[in-house]
Design a protein around this motif. Structure first.
Motif, PDB file in Angstrom:
ATOM      1  N   LYS A  68      11.085 -13.960  31.483  1.00  0.00           N
ATOM      2  CA  LYS A  68      11.070 -15.431  31.563  1.00  0.00           C
ATOM      3  C   LYS A  68      10.658 -16.039  30.220  1.00  0.00           C
ATOM      4  CE  LYS A  68      10.033 -15.727  36.482  1.00  0.00           C
ATOM      5  NZ  LYS A  68       8.993 -15.995  37.479  1.00  0.00           N
ATOM      6  N   LYS A  69       9.715 -15.405  29.559  1.00  0.00           N
ATOM      7  CA  LYS A  69       9.286 -15.899  28.247  1.00  0.00           C
ATOM      8  C   LYS A  69      10.392 -15.713  27.216  1.00  0.00           C
ATOM      9  CE  LYS A  69       4.469 -15.398  29.343  1.00  0.00           C
ATOM     10  NZ  LYS A  69       3.141 -15.036  28.926  1.00  0.00           N
ATOM     11  N   PHE A  70      11.076 -14.584  27.282  1.00  0.00           N
ATOM     12  CA  PHE A  70      12.222 -14.377  26.397  1.00  0.00           C
ATOM     13  C   PHE A  70      13.288 -15.443  26.639  1.00  0.00           C
ATOM     14  CE2 PHE A  70      11.592  -9.480  25.763  1.00  0.00           C
ATOM     15  CZ  PHE A  70      10.499  -9.736  24.954  1.00  0.00           C
ATOM     16  N   ASP A  71      13.489 -15.790  27.914  1.00  0.00           N
ATOM     17  CA  ASP A  71      14.470 -16.828  28.244  1.00  0.00           C
ATOM     18  C   ASP A  71      14.084 -18.175  27.634  1.00  0.00           C
ATOM     19  OD1 ASP A  71      16.157 -15.137  29.640  1.00  0.00           O
ATOM     20  OD2 ASP A  71      15.307 -15.637  31.616  1.00  0.00           O
ATOM     21  N   VAL A  72      12.791 -18.488  27.592  1.00  0.00           N
ATOM     22  CA  VAL A  72      12.339 -19.734  26.968  1.00  0.00           C
ATOM     23  C   VAL A  72      12.716 -19.720  25.485  1.00  0.00           C
ATOM     24  CG1 VAL A  72      10.321 -21.136  26.338  1.00  0.00           C
ATOM     25  CG2 VAL A  72      10.467 -20.121  28.619  1.00  0.00           C
ATOM     26  N   TYR A  73      12.447 -18.618  24.809  1.00  0.00           N
ATOM     27  CA  TYR A  73      12.820 -18.521  23.399  1.00  0.00           C
ATOM     28  C   TYR A  73      14.335 -18.642  23.224  1.00  0.00           C
ATOM     29  CZ  TYR A  73       8.047 -17.080  22.157  1.00  0.00           C
ATOM     30  OH  TYR A  73       6.689 -17.036  21.950  1.00  0.00           O
ATOM     31  N   ARG A  74      15.095 -18.028  24.132  1.00  0.00           N
ATOM     32  CA  ARG A  74      16.563 -18.110  24.049  1.00  0.00           C
ATOM     33  C   ARG A  74      17.031 -19.557  24.212  1.00  0.00           C
ATOM     34  NH1 ARG A  74      16.254 -13.435  27.673  1.00  0.00           N
ATOM     35  NH2 ARG A  74      16.485 -11.582  26.373  1.00  0.00           N
ATOM     36  N   ARG A  75      16.369 -20.322  25.104  1.00  0.00           N
ATOM     37  CA  ARG A  75      16.742 -21.727  25.293  1.00  0.00           C
ATOM     38  C   ARG A  75      16.600 -22.527  24.006  1.00  0.00           C
ATOM     39  NH1 ARG A  75      13.216 -23.424  30.126  1.00  0.00           N
ATOM     40  NH2 ARG A  75      12.935 -21.267  30.636  1.00  0.00           N
ATOM     41  N   TRP A  78      16.987 -18.891  19.978  1.00  0.00           N
ATOM     42  CA  TRP A  78      16.655 -17.605  19.358  1.00  0.00           C
ATOM     43  C   TRP A  78      17.578 -16.529  19.907  1.00  0.00           C
ATOM     44  CZ3 TRP A  78      10.688 -16.561  18.871  1.00  0.00           C
ATOM     45  CH2 TRP A  78      10.068 -17.663  18.267  1.00  0.00           C
ATOM     46  N   SER A  79      18.062 -15.677  19.019  1.00  0.00           N
ATOM     47  CA  SER A  79      18.850 -14.528  19.447  1.00  0.00           C
ATOM     48  C   SER A  79      17.895 -13.435  19.926  1.00  0.00           C
ATOM     49  CB  SER A  79      19.687 -13.999  18.279  1.00  0.00           C
ATOM     50  OG  SER A  79      18.836 -13.449  17.287  1.00  0.00           O
ATOM     51  N   ASP A  80      18.434 -12.445  20.612  1.00  0.00           N
ATOM     52  CA  ASP A  80      17.599 -11.317  21.043  1.00  0.00           C
ATOM     53  C   ASP A  80      16.992 -10.613  19.833  1.00  0.00           C
ATOM     54  OD1 ASP A  80      18.024 -11.877  23.700  1.00  0.00           O
ATOM     55  OD2 ASP A  80      19.540 -10.337  23.995  1.00  0.00           O
ATOM     56  N   GLN A  81      17.745 -10.558  18.741  1.00  0.00           N
ATOM     57  CA  GLN A  81      17.234  -9.944  17.509  1.00  0.00           C
ATOM     58  C   GLN A  81      16.050 -10.745  16.955  1.00  0.00           C
ATOM     59  OE1 GLN A  81      17.977  -7.023  16.203  1.00  0.00           O
ATOM     60  NE2 GLN A  81      16.601  -7.271  14.468  1.00  0.00           N
ATOM     61  N   GLU A  82      16.146 -12.070  16.972  1.00  0.00           N
ATOM     62  CA  GLU A  82      15.039 -12.910  16.485  1.00  0.00           C
ATOM     63  C   GLU A  82      13.800 -12.759  17.370  1.00  0.00           C
ATOM     64  OE1 GLU A  82      16.965 -16.724  14.256  1.00  0.00           O
ATOM     65  OE2 GLU A  82      17.409 -16.502  16.399  1.00  0.00           O
ATOM     66  N   ILE A  83      14.013 -12.658  18.667  1.00  0.00           N
ATOM     67  CA  ILE A  83      12.891 -12.458  19.588  1.00  0.00           C
ATOM     68  C   ILE A  83      12.223 -11.120  19.287  1.00  0.00           C
ATOM     69  CG2 ILE A  83      12.248 -12.081  22.006  1.00  0.00           C
ATOM     70  CD1 ILE A  83      14.577 -14.036  22.730  1.00  0.00           C
ATOM     71  N   ARG A  84      13.029 -10.101  19.104  1.00  0.00           N
ATOM     72  CA  ARG A  84      12.502  -8.765  18.788  1.00  0.00           C
ATOM     73  C   ARG A  84      11.719  -8.780  17.476  1.00  0.00           C
ATOM     74  NH1 ARG A  84      14.728  -3.213  19.818  1.00  0.00           N
ATOM     75  NH2 ARG A  84      13.988  -1.924  18.119  1.00  0.00           N
ATOM     76  N   VAL A 109      10.327 -28.686  16.635  1.00  0.00           N
ATOM     77  CA  VAL A 109      11.770 -28.849  16.453  1.00  0.00           C
ATOM     78  C   VAL A 109      12.193 -30.302  16.648  1.00  0.00           C
ATOM     79  CG1 VAL A 109      14.047 -28.172  17.342  1.00  0.00           C
ATOM     80  CG2 VAL A 109      12.241 -26.454  17.086  1.00  0.00           C
ATOM     81  N   ASN A 110      11.820 -30.882  17.779  1.00  0.00           N
ATOM     82  CA  ASN A 110      12.318 -32.220  18.101  1.00  0.00           C
ATOM     83  C   ASN A 110      11.551 -33.353  17.416  1.00  0.00           C
ATOM     84  OD1 ASN A 110      14.288 -31.102  19.738  1.00  0.00           O
ATOM     85  ND2 ASN A 110      12.993 -31.177  21.553  1.00  0.00           N
ATOM     86  N   LYS A 111      10.259 -33.190  17.239  1.00  0.00           N
ATOM     87  CA  LYS A 111       9.468 -34.271  16.641  1.00  0.00           C
ATOM     88  C   LYS A 111       9.281 -34.114  15.133  1.00  0.00           C
ATOM     89  CE  LYS A 111       7.145 -35.571  20.896  1.00  0.00           C
ATOM     90  NZ  LYS A 111       7.873 -34.734  21.818  1.00  0.00           N
ATOM     91  N   HIS A 115      13.653 -26.290  11.947  1.00  0.00           N
ATOM     92  CA  HIS A 115      14.715 -25.538  12.608  1.00  0.00           C
ATOM     93  C   HIS A 115      14.071 -24.467  13.487  1.00  0.00           C
ATOM     94  CE1 HIS A 115      18.271 -23.069  13.224  1.00  0.00           C
ATOM     95  NE2 HIS A 115      18.958 -24.164  12.917  1.00  0.00           N
ATOM     96  N   SER A 116      14.603 -24.285  14.665  1.00  0.00           N
ATOM     97  CA  SER A 116      14.080 -23.315  15.625  1.00  0.00           C
ATOM     98  C   SER A 116      13.969 -21.909  15.028  1.00  0.00           C
ATOM     99  CB  SER A 116      14.979 -23.295  16.849  1.00  0.00           C
ATOM    100  OG  SER A 116      14.602 -22.295  17.740  1.00  0.00           O
ATOM    101  N   ASN A 117      14.958 -21.522  14.224  1.00  0.00           N
ATOM    102  CA  ASN A 117      14.959 -20.181  13.636  1.00  0.00           C
ATOM    103  C   ASN A 117      13.842 -20.003  12.619  1.00  0.00           C
ATOM    104  OD1 ASN A 117      17.911 -21.111  14.257  1.00  0.00           O
ATOM    105  ND2 ASN A 117      17.769 -18.932  14.690  1.00  0.00           N
ATOM    106  N   LEU A 118      13.406 -21.094  11.992  1.00  0.00           N
ATOM    107  CA  LEU A 118      12.284 -21.023  11.063  1.00  0.00           C
ATOM    108  C   LEU A 118      10.999 -20.706  11.832  1.00  0.00           C
ATOM    109  CD1 LEU A 118      11.287 -21.420   8.133  1.00  0.00           C
ATOM    110  CD2 LEU A 118      10.955 -23.825   8.690  1.00  0.00           C
ATOM    111  N   VAL A 119      10.850 -21.314  12.994  1.00  0.00           N
ATOM    112  CA  VAL A 119       9.684 -21.043  13.836  1.00  0.00           C
ATOM    113  C   VAL A 119       9.692 -19.582  14.279  1.00  0.00           C
ATOM    114  CG1 VAL A 119       8.405 -21.721  15.914  1.00  0.00           C
ATOM    115  CG2 VAL A 119       9.636 -23.463  14.591  1.00  0.00           C
ATOM    116  N   ALA A 120      10.868 -19.026  14.523  1.00  0.00           N
ATOM    117  CA  ALA A 120      10.986 -17.619  14.945  1.00  0.00           C
ATOM    118  C   ALA A 120      10.413 -16.677  13.893  1.00  0.00           C
ATOM    119  CB  ALA A 120      12.446 -17.264  15.217  1.00  0.00           C
TER     120      ALA A 120
END
Length: 188
Positions: A68-75, A78-84, A109-111, A115-120
């Motif tokens: 479920k936490k991985f799914d939040v990151y995917r939303r 984030w790619s599976d590789q970025e999560i890893r 990201v929104n405020k 970029h989301s990928n930078l946070v990753a």
């Protein structure tokens, strides 16, 4: 403990685990072995404390909770590789609640426009307090940028530094900035 020894975890790290997170070893032996093999398979060196942090993180939740936490990151794109890679850098990023992950990502990201990928690439952010550290420092950094006092601020410099280092590095640029920073901390 034999499972950990079997993959090369040093005795000193096992003792540290016993002192600070002995509950980890109460996991069913089959599950612990599975987690240890999974962490080893991710390329995290078993002789490091990061290996134990990864084992602790994964034993602290069920597989479905982790997914479920991985799914939040995917939303957040984030790619599976970025999560890893985020997990490999900072295993505790999966211990933050789904709500906290969403709130931090929404703010950054929104405020703030990151970029989301930078946070990753800076997953330690998820161990920080949104109200006490992330929001005041990010709003203050935006002011510094708009005043032209700094040209580039990394997420690591903003959020992973101690309060003392942050104040010395950014707030003490000009004495009037201390007042501005204190206002940002109180406005949250």
């Amino acid at each position: 403990m034999n499972v950990l020894r079997g993959v090369g975890v040093p005795e000193s790290n096992i003792l540290m685990l016993l002192n600070y997170k002995a509950r980890t070893l109460l996991c069913k032996p089959v599950r612990l072995k599975e987690i240890v093999e999974e962490v080893k398979g991710m390329g995290i060196d078993s002789s490091t404390t990061k290996f134990l942090a990864a084992v602790i993180a994964l034993t602290s939740m069920s597989k479905s909770t982790l997914e479920k936490k991985f799914d939040v990151y995917r939303r957040w794109g984030w790619s599976d590789q970025e999560i890893r890679e985020a997990f490999q850098r900072y295993p505790s990023c999966v211990t933050a609640s789904e709500g906290k992950i969403m709130a931090i990502m929404d703010f950054l990201v929104n405020k703030m426009g990151y970029h989301s990928n930078l946070v990753a690439k800076q997953p330690s952010i998820f161990s920080q307090s949104l109200e006490k550290r992330i929001v005041p420092r990010a709003l203050f950094a935006r002011e510094l940028l708009s005043l032209g006092l700094v040209s580039n601020l990394t997420l690591s410099a903003l959020f992973d530094t101690s309060e003392k280092v942050f104040v010395n590095r950014f707030v003490n640029i000009a004495p009037e900035l201390l007042i501005l920073y204190e206002e940002k901390k109180k406005s949250v």
